[in-house]
Structures are given as structure tokens and as C-alpha cells.
Design an enzyme around this catalytic site. Structure first.
Site, short mmCIF file in Angstrom:
data_model
loop_
_atom_site.label_atom_id
_atom_site.label_comp_id
_atom_site.label_asym_id
_atom_site.label_seq_id
_atom_site.Cartn_x
_atom_site.Cartn_y
_atom_site.Cartn_z
N ASN A 211 -1.99 1.61 -21.30
CA ASN A 211 -1.37 2.89 -21.63
C ASN A 211 -1.12 3.67 -20.36
OD1 ASN A 211 -3.80 4.58 -21.01
ND2 ASN A 211 -4.65 3.29 -22.61
N LYS A 290 0.63 -18.70 -19.02
CA LYS A 290 1.70 -17.72 -19.26
C LYS A 290 2.48 -18.13 -20.52
CE LYS A 290 5.70 -15.65 -17.17
NZ LYS A 290 6.97 -16.18 -16.70
N ILE A 308 -16.69 2.92 -27.53
CA ILE A 308 -17.76 3.20 -26.55
C ILE A 308 -18.39 4.56 -26.84
CG2 ILE A 308 -18.28 3.45 -24.08
CD1 ILE A 308 -15.74 1.69 -23.58
N LYS A 342 -16.97 10.54 -34.81
CA LYS A 342 -17.66 9.84 -33.71
C LYS A 342 -19.05 10.42 -33.47
CE LYS A 342 -13.38 8.38 -31.49
NZ LYS A 342 -13.09 7.24 -30.61
#
Ligand code: PMT
Length: 398
Positions: A211, A290, A308, A342
């Protein structure tokens, strides 16, 4: 890493560079803090400052050569390595850092770096292109992986006329980063883990899913914690940023590597700040070759990565947890959802999208906790991180 206290023995290594003159002040400031200082210079350093200047400030003979009979008879180099409670190389030239990274022991200072079991810090000083050269980057990451604490360099006008990163930190700054316990700062003595940057999830040996995170927000946060006296471990995905002064850094690539690095260190942490843009999914079966473009369409099967932040928040007697939420719409509502889902103590939510949040110099945050919230207006990420820490400190203390 242990810092330096009054009464400790500091071995100050000075290598060749225009910044060597700053180390006279450095030795003087440490002496004033009650630290015993002995100076070892490289031959190159003596071309920039005379050993007599250091001798005058420390009251101790300065050593330069490895096999100097008079000095070896008084205190052998192994004894000197044992004498040190801390070894600081300031300024540390590109050449010396390279020799240190590769374990050379061809002069007194490099031998002492190998022989000492004391914590080692370096304050690099060099031209910006030398600092940014891939060879120096690789050497710095080897040293950081080995636990060497890297202080600076600062950015600005350099002695060579260039502008950029490469200036040795000022003597007072180095002293305040190394003297322990740090009496000042909102997080003096607290152990903090910050994650930053993106993760890369391998598709095949040359492709990955990632990202746009640049790491700037997380690095600013790590720097702000260190400024406030915290002992900071920065777990970073692949980014192109220098490690902030006084911060220990571990580089990782994937979410699984980041997870491992965090959980290897989490037991000692007082605070965990998850600023990394961790990939939620990874390719289920990354190819070891690849991939060929044989078909018009291709399907990639993805599996979920561990969360995490949520796992840290679920730890029994775990650290205070600060999460981030990157949202493209309904910022407050989505972020409150993440706070609850969370199980974290606090969420710093930012709007992301084109020119927002990711890979920008400025950012704005909506900070939420169970019974409160505060908006921090758009500003440079460093200032924003400092303002965020004031809110964190209040909640952390309660
Ligand atoms: O790096 P910059 O270019 O400076 O940009 C900064 C930023 C926009 C990346 C940063 O401010 C930010 O928002 N970071 C969190 C990005 C993110 O992944 O948000 P999220 O809403 O998807 O995740 C919520 C929280 O869970 C985050 O704290 C994230 O670190 C954590 N998480 C997410 C997934 C996962 N598998 N593990 C996690 O720990």
C-alpha cells in the site's frame, strides 16, 4: 539499551570529519554530568582536532594507536574495552561505520568496538550523498540490527555546502539522548514499540501486494516518543526514511515478519503504537518462480494476516495500546468500531485517499478513547505526533 549515568565510564571514539570539533564540547558536557571520559581518536581524526584539546577537557591522555607501548603498559586495549560502560563514536564517518559494520579491527578504535561488551552508540556525520548511498544504508541497517544505537544525523546545511541529512547532532542533544534515566519527558523511561510503514506480501519472487504508506507518520511518532524520554523500538516495513535519533529500529517486509518482531519484544513494552498499514491479507501460496502471463485472467487466493494490534490488545497484563484507523468515509463511526472491535485503549483516526493521510507531509487526526475524543487539525506529521502524545500521556497516566 542502557543509557549513561553519572559515575559511568564513557569511551568516546572520534573519527575523521569536520564535526570532530563538536566532540570536545561533547566530552566537556559528559564530564560536567559526572561521567568519566576517555578519548580514542583515529589517525584521520587527528587531522581535524589535536588530541591535546581532548586531553585538556578530560584530564586523560588520548589514545590513537593500537600498539602504543607506553599506553598499552598503563592500560592495555582489552582492559580499556572492559573499562567502558558505554562506547560512543562521535563523529562516526562513513568509512568508520563501514569498517565497524564489517568487523574490522585494524586500528585501536575499531578493535575496541569489537572487544567491548558495553552498549555502543554512533553519531554519524558525513556528506548527504554518502549518507544516502546504498552501501551506507546497508551498513547502518547491519549495525542497527546488532543493537548499535544510531543518534542522528540531523538534516540541514552541511560543511561541504550541500543540504540534507548528514550533520552530526549537537553535543547537548547527544548528551540528553544518552544520559539515563532521562528525568524529563512525558514518557521518561517507558518502553514503547511503534510499528510504521507498509508491509509487502509476496506474490512471487518479484511481485508483492502493498500500500501507499511512506512510514512518515509512524517515524514521527517514534521520534516524538524518544523526545519525551521513552526507550523506543521502531518496527518498520520497507520505507525510505532515516531512523530518528535515539530510536532502535527493526526492519521487516511482511505482516508475518512484523508480527514476529513485535511479539519477540512485546513482553517488555509499556506502550504499543500500531501505525503501520499492515496488509490484511496475503497470497495463500506465493510462487517461488516468476508467474507467467499465460491466461487472460488470473485469480489470486488470499488468506488473512494476523491482526497485530488486536492480538497485543488481548494480552493479559499487556501494554497500553494506541491504534490507528485509516478511513475513506464515516471517520468517527468506523474508528469507534475499531476501538471496540480491537479492544484498544485509544485510536487515532485519519481520513485517507488522494493526497490524504498516506505518503503526505501533513495529516489530521481524530483521537478517540472509551469516554472521550479530541480533534488534531491538519499540520506536519512531526508536530501532529507531538500533539498526539500529549493526549496519549493523559490517558496512559489514568
Ligand atoms: O505512513 P504514512 O504515509 O505517513 O501514512 C500514515 C498512515 C495513513 C498509514 C497512518 O496514519 C495510519 O492510518 N496507519 C494505520 C493504517 C491501517 O492499516 O489502518 P487500518 O484501519 O486498516 O488498521 C487499524 C489498525 O490495526 C492499525 O493500527 C493497524 O496498524 C492495525 N493492524 C491492521 C491489520 C493487521 N493485520 N494488523 C494490525 O495491527
Amino acid at each position: 539499551m542502557r543509557g549513561i549515568e553519572a559515575g559511568n565510564n564513557l569511551l568516546l571514539g572520534v573519527t575523521g570529519g569536520i564535526a570532530a570539533y563538536k566532540s570536545i564540547e561533547l566530552a566537556r558536557l559528559f564530564r560536567r554530568k559526572g561521567v568519566e571520559v576517555r578519548v580514542v581518536m583515529t589517525e584521520a581524526a587527528t587531522r581535524f582536532v589535536g588530541p591535546m584539546s581532548f586531553q585538556a577537557v578530560t584530564g586523560e591522555a588520548v589514545r590513537v594507536r593500537l600498539f602504543d607501548e607506553a599506553h598499552e603498559a598503563a592500560m592495555g586495549h582489552i582492559e580499556l574495552a572492559r573499562w567502558a560502560d558505554h562506547l560512543l563514536v562521535a563523529p562516526a564517518s562513513a568509512d568508520f561505520l563501514a569498517r565497524m559494520a564489517h568487523g574490522f579491527g585494524d586500528d585501536l578504535l575499531s578493535t575496541l568496538c569489537l572487544a567491548t561488551s558495553a552498549p555502543v552508540s554512533v553519531a554519524p556525520a558525513m556528506n548527504v550523498n554518502m549518507w544516502e548511498h546504498p552501501a551506507t544504508r546497508a551498513n547502518m541497517s547491519l549495525l542497527a540490527d546488532r543493537g548499535v544505537r544510531v543518534l542522528g544525523p540531523a538534516s540541514g546545511d552541511l560543511a561541504c555546502g550541500d543540504t540534507g541529512a548528514g550533520r552530526m547532532l549537537e553535543a547537548a542533544e547527544i548528551v540528553s539522548l544518552l544520559m539515563y534515566p532521562r528525568k524529563t519527558g512525558l514518557f521518561a523511561g517507558e518502553k514503547v514499540i511503534v510499528t510504521a510503514g507498509p508491509t509487502r506480501e509476496a506474490v512471487d519472487p518479484v511481485r508483492f501486494i502493498s500500500n501507499r504508506s511512506s512510514g512518515k507518520m509512524g517515524f514521527a511518532l517514534a521520534e516524538a516518543f524518544a523526545e519525551q524520554g521513552a526507550e523506543v523500538l521502531l518496527v518498520s516495513g520497507p520505507v525510505n526514511l532515516d531512523t530518528p535519533a535515539g530510536v532502535r529500529r527493526l526492519d521487516v517486509q511482511s505482516a508475518l515478519e512484523m508480527h514476529r518482531a513485535v511479539f519477540d519484544n512485546i513482553r517488555n513494552a509499556d506502550i504499543f503504537a500500531g501505525c503501520a498499514a499492515v496488509a490484511d491479507y496475503r497470497p495463500e501460496n506465493p510462487s517461488d518462480r516468476k508467474l507467467k502471463k499465460n491466461d487472460d485472467q488470473m485469480a489470486l487466493s488470499l488468506v488473512k494476516n494476523p491482526d497485530i494490534l488486536a492480538e497485543v490488545a488481548a494480552l493479559e497484563n499487556g501494554p497500553f495500546t494506541l491504534g490507528f484507523a485509516a478511513e475513506t468515509q464515516e471517520l468517527a463511526e468506523n474508528a469507534r468500531g475499531k476501538l471496540a472491535a480491537k479492544g484498544v485503549d485509544m485510536i487515532a483516526a485519519n481520513l485517507v485517499g488522494e493526497n490524504l493521510g498516506f505518503d503526505t507531509e501533513q495529516n489530521a487526526l481524530l483521537v478517540l478513547w472509551s469516554d472521550g475524543e479530541q480533534r488534531l487539525p491538519k499540520q506536519p506529521k512531526k508536530g501532529l505526533a507531538r500533539a498526539l502524545l500529549e493526549i496519549v500521556a493523559e490517558q496512559y497516566q489514568t
